[in-house]
Every structure is written in structure tokens, then in C-alpha cells.
Motif scaffolding. Structure first.
Motif, PDB file in Angstrom:
ATOM      1  N   ARG A 118      23.622  32.538 -42.531  1.00  0.00           N
ATOM      2  CA  ARG A 118      22.798  31.594 -43.281  1.00  0.00           C
ATOM      3  C   ARG A 118      21.639  31.086 -42.423  1.00  0.00           C
ATOM      4  O   ARG A 118      20.487  31.008 -42.881  1.00  0.00           O
ATOM      5  CB  ARG A 118      23.653  30.421 -43.760  1.00  0.00           C
ATOM      6  N   GLN A 119      21.954  30.742 -41.154  1.00  0.00           N
ATOM      7  CA  GLN A 119      20.896  30.274 -40.269  1.00  0.00           C
ATOM      8  C   GLN A 119      19.869  31.374 -40.009  1.00  0.00           C
ATOM      9  O   GLN A 119      18.666  31.110 -39.947  1.00  0.00           O
ATOM     10  CB  GLN A 119      21.515  29.786 -38.949  1.00  0.00           C
ATOM     11  N   THR A 122      17.761  31.637 -43.046  1.00  0.00           N
ATOM     12  CA  THR A 122      16.856  30.486 -43.120  1.00  0.00           C
ATOM     13  C   THR A 122      15.662  30.691 -42.196  1.00  0.00           C
ATOM     14  O   THR A 122      14.507  30.449 -42.578  1.00  0.00           O
ATOM     15  CB  THR A 122      17.600  29.193 -42.747  1.00  0.00           C
TER      16      THR A 122
END
Length: 633
Positions: free
Chosen positions: A137-138, A141
């Protein structure tokens, strides 16, 4: 046994004894325990747990159904679930439990060691999966935060991942791009310009192109992705926007082109000024000697008229090349527009409405009023020609300011306070190709004989030479706006005195040394000076002038010298004559005008006469220099 790092376990069983026994085992291992006797209670507590021990038989709903609901809820979908059964377990029940989402299925009585081993293994796997999911997810992002468009491709050139910026550029959701061949999503789009024939990533080499997408431009690169052994595993496509960079490059190219053409125009103007000095000067001298009814007078007047028109064209060339001699003074732009309004209305005609909107507290500027009036007239004439069936011309003034954020995008502009002159019409407008060339000398879209193509070139040169900036906004069918920004003065402008009436042409009897390398110009100047009563000595160059000065026994009152000559410059002549003839006055003249080249080192404030000049102009300037006090021009 070593104590497991703290985790919360939800045990769901309608038998309280089973719950207490299991709680004792779990707490001994360091777990926190939540208990539920029904399915409804289990679903309420599940979001607080890190794992669930779930009995199959419950009083309100089956454990299978509770497991399905846990998996259906995004808040609990990833929880490890172990289903427990105290009854005979068929393979069908085990399959039903696992298909319902359970991670394991154990039969009561459960061996505590097996239960703990299963639970710890599931928690480790869950934590590792959650850490990997958070890292992904990071990463996504960060990937989406990059402003450049990025696609990751496999060896065949298919998109396996792209960031949000790339999806936004193409106007397609990211998931719709996955699996598609990279070239195919771009090659057939009508808004894509200059997309190259890309090679597959297997080629293993970098590919670069400047690609247009709609009104924007990008530097598109395709770099091979390599594994540790150096083998190609795919490629990375990156689209970095260069729209502003290309605009600045185009501005620089245009400025360089205009500068080169300006230097050429200035050189041409110098040669023509010498020729026009001779043509108009002799015509003027002959005309002054003819009686009013002489048959040749109308023909000579036409020669003079043609010479004046040619001189006007030369002045426009010099204006474009920023080599005209300006006479700037503090100026109220609003007052200049009001003074010009009547002339503008006559130029525009009855079918063009003129609207003038002036800011009351407009700042003052430093400009040549005659040249600025010519700017207004040229813009008005162009606007009139763009509205053959009538329309509206609006002239506006405003105070303006440019900060550093604007000047970064327009490096030719200095930050500071400006006065804006905006001239807008409702005419036919221009396309981009025409707009890019409008300031070039001799470029015109008018019919043959309807324009010289120098009007806007003169506007451009005058604005630039006055320290200003000009912008053009135009679209086909939507009219055109010229915005001229001129530096604003801080101090108030004194009221201008009325211009005096022209005085009679003066004469004199002083001795003048005339130094001019052009025979025709020299002969004309001598004739004009002698006609005004002066004694004239003439020389073709500097050495001849110095020899004449040494031989001459009487006083020399004035030297008139061209600035740029072979053998010696005008300044060198003047400096050496000052030693030979102390107190001699100097008048420079030239067809050149640029302050750094044209004056050829002549000090600022020195008397200067621009070619072409008339005999009357020469006589007035000579008298002015001779009558100036010592130390003056």
C-alpha cells in the motif's frame, strides 16, 4: 513454552466450560481472550480480535455462517479463523468449513499443543501478510504520488502496473490498462502526436521521444528492466511533462530569430538612410530654388513625398530592430490616449465602435510619446482590417505588477510595477502559425499593396526598446488582444509645456569641417551648409580631415563627422581635432543608431544627427550646436 507476543483471541462457544478451559490455555501463552456464546455476539466482538476460534454449533446461527459473515466484512475479512467441532466430523463438514473461509478445522477435544501451534502459525502468516499488504500500500501510494506517468511492462510490452498519473494522462482507470500492450494504448489515439515505433523491451536499449498528447507535450522514455544477472525482465515507461519547457524553448528561438532579423534590418536601414539623405536633400534644395509655377515642381514634390514614405519605412525597420533614437520622457498614458482618440475614430470608421476604459489612478511611464502614439495607431489599423464588417475595438489601461513566479515563466520580463495598455478587437482572430510570425518584418496576411508588414514589427521594437513586454492572445473567429506592459515610474509627471511653433531655418558664417566617406551625402551636406552661409571644408576620411585642419590658417568652429568611417572613427577624428583646434565643437551624424554599436564609443549627450536629414534639419542642428555654451554639445 515461550510466550507469544500479545494478541487478542476471540473464542466462540456456547459451552462455558470449554470457553474457560481454552481461555486458561491461551492466557498461559500470553494471549488476551475475548469470549462469545452466540454468533451475534461473535460478529460484534470480531473487529476487536486478531484471530477467532469458532465452534460450528451455536444456538442462534451456525459457525459456518458466522465465518462467512466475518469474511464478508472488510473490517474482519483477513482475520485467521479456526473452526472447532465436538461432533463427528465428516469430510463434507470439513470442506464446508474451509470453503466458508476457515483457515483450519479442528475436532474436539482439541490437543492444546496442536491448537497453539495452528494458532501461532496462522498469526505469524497473518502478520506477515498484513506487513506485506501495508508495504504494498505504501509503495502504491508513493508510486501514485509521482507526478510523471509511469507504466511497468513485462517482456512482451504488456502493462503489468501503472500509476495514477499515467491513468490520468490517458483518461482511463488504471485497472483498464493492465494487460494491454503499451504501444496500442497510444498509437491509435487521435490526440497523440509524434508517437514513435517502439521496440519491445527485449531489445534491451533505451528509447526516448517527445510526444504530444492533446495540448501537452511529454518526454517519453522506455528503459529496460534487468534482473541481477543482467537479463531483460521487462521495461519501465516514464512520461515527464515538458510543455512549459518547450514553450520557453520556442520563446528563446523566436527571440533569437527576431534579434538576428533586427540586426539585418538595422544594417539595411543604415545604407538606405545614406541614399535617402541624398535623394530627399537634393530634391529639397532644388525645390527651394524653383518658382511656385515651375512645371518641375509637382514632380519634385512627388520625389520628396516618396522619399518621406521610404524614410518612414526605414524608421519602422529601426523601431523593430530597437535601433531608433527615442526621446523618452515621463508620460501620462491616459492623456496620450485621450489626445489620440479623435484620430483613432477617424481611422476606424463609422462601423467600428471604439470603447476606451482608462484606470483613473494609472501610474506614469517613461516613453517617447510620438513612438507610443504610433504604436496605438498601428494596433488600431490592424484591428480595423481584422473587422471588415464592423465590430468593437477596446482600449484599456490598468496598473499591473509581475512577481518572480511570473518572470520565471517569462525570463525576458523583469519583476516590478508596470502599466498595462490592452488593445482588443472582435475581428477574425489568428491561428497559431500566424500568431507566431506577426512581429516579423514584412510578414503580412493582407493583400498585395494593402500593407508593408512593418506595422507590428515597429510595435514590437518600440515596446522592447522602451523596456516593456508585449503579449498576444488570439483565436480564429474570437478576436485578438495585444497586451503591452511598460515599466511604471514612481515619481509624478510634470505637465508638458506646449510645443513651440517651428522657427525659420537659421544660417551663419562660421567655418565648418565636414567629414563624410559617402561622396553623395558629403556633397549634399556641403551644398546645404553653403546655402545657409557657412564656409565649408570637406574631407572623405579622418586623415584628410586632420591634414586640412593643420593647413587651414583661420579658425575652425565646428566639425561634422560621420560616426563609422574607414581608417578612423568619428570619435577619433573629434578627439585629435580637439588637440589641433581647441574649442572646436562636434556634431556627429550616422545612419546607424544603436547605442553600443551605432555611436561607436561616442559619449552620451554628444550632439547627434540621425540620417536621413533634410537641409533645413541640418541647418537647425548646426546652429544649435554652434550657439551652445562652452562645454555644451
Amino acid at each position: 513454552m515461550s510466550v507469544q507476543p500479545s494478541a487478542t483471541i476471540l473464542h466462540v462457544d456456547d459451552d462455558s466450560a470449554n470457553r474457560e478451559t481454552t481461555a486458561y490455555i491461551l492466557q498461559a501463552e500470553g494471549f488476551r481472550v475475548l469470549q462469545a456464546a452466540t454468533g451475534a455476539e461473535a460478529l460484534r466482538l470480531a473487529p476487536q480480535a486478531d484471530a477467532v476460534l469458532l465452534d460450528v454449533r451455536l444456538p442462534d446461527v451456525s459457525g459456518f455462517e458466522v465465518c462467512r459473515r466475518i469474511r464478508a466484512d472488510p473490517a474482519t475479512a483477513a482475520l485467521p479463523v479456526i473452526q472447532l467441532s465436538g461432533h463427528f466430523t465428516s469430510s463434507g463438514d470439513r470442506v464446508q468449513g474451509l470453503e466458508g473461509g476457515a483457515d483450519a478445522y479442528l475436532t474436539k477435544p482439541v490437543d492444546p499443543a496442536e491448537l497453539l501451534a495452528q494458532l501461532k502459525a496462522l498469526l505469524r502468516a497473518h502478520r506477515a501478510e498484513r506487513a506485506a499488504s501495508e508495504a504494498a500500500r505504501q509503495w502504491q501510494t508513493t508510486f501514485d504520488a509521482v507526478r510523471d506517468g509511469i507504466c511497468l511492462l513485462d517482456r512482451a510490452g504488456r502493462i503489468i502496473r501503472c500509476n495514477q498519473a499515467m491513468a490520468n494522462l490517458l483518461g482511463v482507470p488504471p485497472q483498464e490498462l493492465l494487460g494491454r500492450a503499451y504501444p496500442e494504448i497510444l498509437r491509435d489515439r487521435p490526440d497523440v502526436v509524434n508517437f514513435p515505433e517502439w521496440h519491445a523491451p527485449e531489445a534491451g536499449r533505451r528509447q526516448v521521444a517527445e510526444v504530444g498528447l492533446g495540448s501537452r507535450w511529454f518526454r517519453a522514455t522506455l528503459d529496460p528492466a534487468l534482473d541481477e544477472a543482467g537479463a531483460v525482465t521487462g521495461a519501465v515507461a516514464v512520461w515527464a511533462e515538458i510543455t512549459e519547457h518547450r514553450r520557453l524553448e520556442e520563446q528563446l528561438r523566436q527571440a533569437q530569430k527576431m534579434e538576428a532579423v533586427g540586426r539585418l534590418a538595422g544594417g539595411i536601414a543604415h545604407d538606405f538612410n545614406n541614399l535617402l539623405t541624398v535623394i530627399t536633400g537634393y530634391a529639397d534644395l532644388v525645390l527651394a530654388q524653383l518658382p511656385p509655377d515651375a512645371p518641375a515642381r509637382p514632380m519634385l514634390e512627388q520625389v520628396l513625398y516618396a522619399g518621406e514614405r521610404a524614410a518612414s519605412l526605414i524608421r519602422q525597420l529601426l523601431a523593430f530592430s530597437r535601433q531608433q533614437v527615442l526621446a523618452p520622457r515621463p508620460l501620462d498614458l491616459n492623456a496620450l490616449i485621450r489626445q489620440t482618440e479623435r484620430l483613432l475614430r477617424r481611422l476606424l470608421g463609422a462601423d467600428v465602435e471604439l470603447a476606451i476604459v482608462l484606470e483613473p489612478d494609472l501610474g506614469r511611464i517613461q516613453a517617447d510619446p510620438g513612438q507610443l502614439e504610433q504604436v496605438l495607431l498601428n494596433l488600431a489599423i490592424n484591428a480595423r482590417d481584422a473587422m471588415p464588417h464592423g465590430g468593437r475595438l477596446t482600449i484599456e489601461t490598468h496598473n499591473a505588477a509581475f512577481d518572480e513566479s511570473y518572470t520565471r515563466l517569462h525570463p525576458e520580463v523583469q519583476p516590478g510595477l508596470y502599466v498595462l495598455l490592452a488593445v482588443s478587437d472582435t475581428g477574425c482572430g489568428m491561428d497559431e502559425a500566424t500568431k507566431a510570425r506577426i512581429f516579423e518584418p514584412f510578414f503580412t496576411t493582407k493583400e498585395a499593396g494593402k500593407g508593408t508588414g512593418l506595422g507590428l514589427a515597429m510595435v514590437y521594437g518600440t515596446v522592447k526598446q522602451s523596456g516593456g513586454h508585449i503579449e498576444v492572445y488570439s483565436e480564429l473567429g474570437r478576436g485578438t488582444t495585444f497586451k503591452i506592459y511598460l515599466p511604471r515610474l514612481a515619481e509624478p509627471v510634470p505637465s508638458a509645456a506646449p510645443a513651440p511653433a517651428p522657427a525659420p531655418v537659421p544660417g551663419g558664417s562660421e567655418t565648418v569641417l565636414l567629414v563624410e566617406d559617402q561622396d553623395e551625402v558629403r556633397a549634399l551636406a556641403r551644398a546645404a551648409l553653403e546655402a545657409s552661409g557657412y564656409q565649408v571644408l570637406e574631407a572623405r576620411n579622418g586623415p584628410e580631415a586632420l591634414a586640412l585642419a593643420q593647413q587651414h590658417t583661420g579658425p575652425l568652429h565646428l566639425v561634422i563627422t560621420d560616426v563609422v568611417m574607414p581608417k578612423m572613427s568619428g570619435r577619433q577624428v573629434a578627439e585629435q581635432l580637439a588637440v589641433l583646434c581647441p574649442g572646436i565643437k562636434v556634431l556627429y551624424c550616422s545612419g546607424y543608431t544603436d547605442e553600443t554599436v551605432v555611436r561607436h564609443g561616442v559619449p552620451a549627450g554628444t550632439a547627434f544627427l540621425q540620417k536621413p536629414f533634410t537641409p533645413a534639419t541640418l541647418a537647425r542642428k548646426v546652429r544649435e550646436v554652434l550657439d551652445a555654451p562652452p562645454g555644451g554639445p
